[in-house]
Motif scaffolding. Structure first.
Motif, PDB file in Angstrom:
ATOM      1  N   PRO A  14       0.831  -1.206   0.000  1.00 35.50           N
ATOM      2  CA  PRO A  14       0.000   0.000   0.000  1.00 35.50           C
ATOM      3  C   PRO A  14       0.864   1.252   0.000  1.00 35.50           C
ATOM      4  CG  PRO A  14      -0.035  -1.021   2.150  1.00 35.50           C
ATOM      5  CD  PRO A  14       0.702  -1.954   1.242  1.00 35.50           C
ATOM      6  N   PRO A  15       0.409   2.323  -0.649  1.00 33.43           N
ATOM      7  CA  PRO A  15       1.201   3.541  -0.650  1.00 33.43           C
ATOM      8  C   PRO A  15       1.287   4.126   0.756  1.00 33.43           C
ATOM      9  CG  PRO A  15      -0.959   3.940  -1.608  1.00 33.43           C
ATOM     10  CD  PRO A  15      -0.834   2.454  -1.377  1.00 33.43           C
ATOM     11  N   HIS A  59       1.209   3.481   6.893  1.00 29.92           N
ATOM     12  CA  HIS A  59       1.074   4.461   7.964  1.00 29.92           C
ATOM     13  C   HIS A  59      -0.298   5.118   7.949  1.00 29.92           C
ATOM     14  CE1 HIS A  59       5.266   3.714   8.323  1.00 29.92           C
ATOM     15  NE2 HIS A  59       5.535   4.248   7.158  1.00 29.92           N
ATOM     16  N   THR A  60      -0.995   5.035   6.825  1.00 30.42           N
ATOM     17  CA  THR A  60      -2.342   5.583   6.758  1.00 30.42           C
ATOM     18  C   THR A  60      -3.276   4.796   7.668  1.00 30.42           C
ATOM     19  OG1 THR A  60      -1.891   6.195   4.476  1.00 30.42           O
ATOM     20  CG2 THR A  60      -4.169   6.255   5.163  1.00 30.42           C
ATOM     21  N   ALA A  92      -2.882   6.050  11.116  1.00 33.60           N
ATOM     22  CA  ALA A  92      -3.512   7.358  11.282  1.00 33.60           C
ATOM     23  C   ALA A  92      -5.032   7.218  11.405  1.00 33.60           C
ATOM     24  CB  ALA A  92      -3.157   8.265  10.104  1.00 33.60           C
ATOM     25  N   VAL A  93      -5.625   6.344  10.616  1.00 33.45           N
ATOM     26  CA  VAL A  93      -7.078   6.120  10.697  1.00 33.45           C
ATOM     27  C   VAL A  93      -7.442   5.512  12.045  1.00 33.45           C
ATOM     28  CG1 VAL A  93      -8.979   4.780   9.731  1.00 33.45           C
ATOM     29  CG2 VAL A  93      -7.404   5.950   8.213  1.00 33.45           C
ATOM     30  N   ALA A  94      -6.654   4.538  12.498  1.00 30.92           N
ATOM     31  CA  ALA A  94      -6.913   3.927  13.805  1.00 30.92           C
ATOM     32  C   ALA A  94      -6.764   4.948  14.926  1.00 30.92           C
ATOM     33  CB  ALA A  94      -5.969   2.757  14.030  1.00 30.92           C
ATOM     34  N   SER A  95      -5.798   5.836  14.791  1.00 33.54           N
ATOM     35  CA  SER A  95      -5.603   6.881  15.786  1.00 33.54           C
ATOM     36  C   SER A  95      -6.801   7.814  15.846  1.00 33.54           C
ATOM     37  CB  SER A  95      -4.334   7.673  15.457  1.00 33.54           C
ATOM     38  OG  SER A  95      -4.179   8.754  16.326  1.00 33.54           O
ATOM     39  N   SER A 130      -0.914  12.018   7.364  1.00 31.88           N
ATOM     40  CA  SER A 130      -0.500  13.012   8.355  1.00 31.88           C
ATOM     41  C   SER A 130      -1.660  13.892   8.816  1.00 31.88           C
ATOM     42  CB  SER A 130       0.626  13.879   7.804  1.00 31.88           C
ATOM     43  OG  SER A 130       0.179  14.606   6.677  1.00 31.88           O
ATOM     44  N   GLY A 131      -2.588  14.219   7.934  1.00 30.60           N
ATOM     45  CA  GLY A 131      -3.731  15.041   8.322  1.00 30.60           C
ATOM     46  C   GLY A 131      -4.617  14.338   9.341  1.00 30.60           C
ATOM     47  N   LEU A 132      -4.849  13.041   9.108  1.00 30.49           N
ATOM     48  CA  LEU A 132      -5.657  12.268  10.054  1.00 30.49           C
ATOM     49  C   LEU A 132      -4.958  12.145  11.407  1.00 30.49           C
ATOM     50  CD1 LEU A 132      -6.888   9.409   7.710  1.00 30.49           C
ATOM     51  CD2 LEU A 132      -8.179  11.370   8.516  1.00 30.49           C
ATOM     52  N   ALA A 133      -3.649  11.909  11.370  1.00 24.97           N
ATOM     53  CA  ALA A 133      -2.899  11.772  12.616  1.00 24.97           C
ATOM     54  C   ALA A 133      -2.881  13.086  13.388  1.00 24.97           C
ATOM     55  CB  ALA A 133      -1.479  11.300  12.327  1.00 24.97           C
TER      56      ALA A 133
END
Length: 138
Positions: A26-27, A31-32, A35-38, A109-112
């Motif tokens: 996955p791109p 880490h995406t 971030a979603v889980a966070s 990064s925005g989600l995180a």
């Protein structure tokens, strides 16, 4: 002699190449997902206050004295913030990990950053509510 247990030993199966599909990574290196889980845990943390509120009220009733100051003024806030604290710490650690691995311009990064902002607001509001509650118990 017939083959046993349903195996077929034909020459075409023995010489056929085994092809496996190669799935690209996955791109963002995954880490995406962190971030979603966070972000999800940061949203679940204040919602979990609804679960701990009845237990905190019960703890307050058990520790509230009839006369004089309470001997355990921090018990009710501790019960009240126990579950949101677990969700908040997990959310913050996942958010920081996603930011460190993907950078500030990465995909998640925005989600995180949103999750870390929500955690910060919840922390400040919780601290003010807890200090107010402890002051009332004196």
């Amino acid at each position: 002699m017939p083959p046993q247990s349903g195996h077929n030993n034909s020459a075409t199966e023995a010489t056929a190449p085994q092809s496996q599909a190669v799935v690209p990574a996955p791109p963002g290196g995954g880490h995406t997902g962190k971030a979603v889980a966070s972000l999800v845990l940061a949203i679940v943390a204040p919602a979990s206050l609804l679960l701990t509120a009845p237990f905190a009220s019960f703890a307050m009733l058990l520790t509230f004295p009839y006369n004089g100051p309470s001997k355990n003024p921090l018990l009710a806030p501790l019960v009240f913030w126990s579950l949101p604290l677990i969700f908040g710490i997990t959310s913050a650690s996942l958010g920081v990990s996603a930011l460190r691995k993907s950078g500030l311009r990465g995909q998640g990064s925005g989600l995180a950053l949103a999750a870390l902002c929500i955690n910060g607001v919840i922390f400040i509001v919780g601290l003010l509510m807890t200090l107010r509650f402890v002051y009332m118990m004196r």
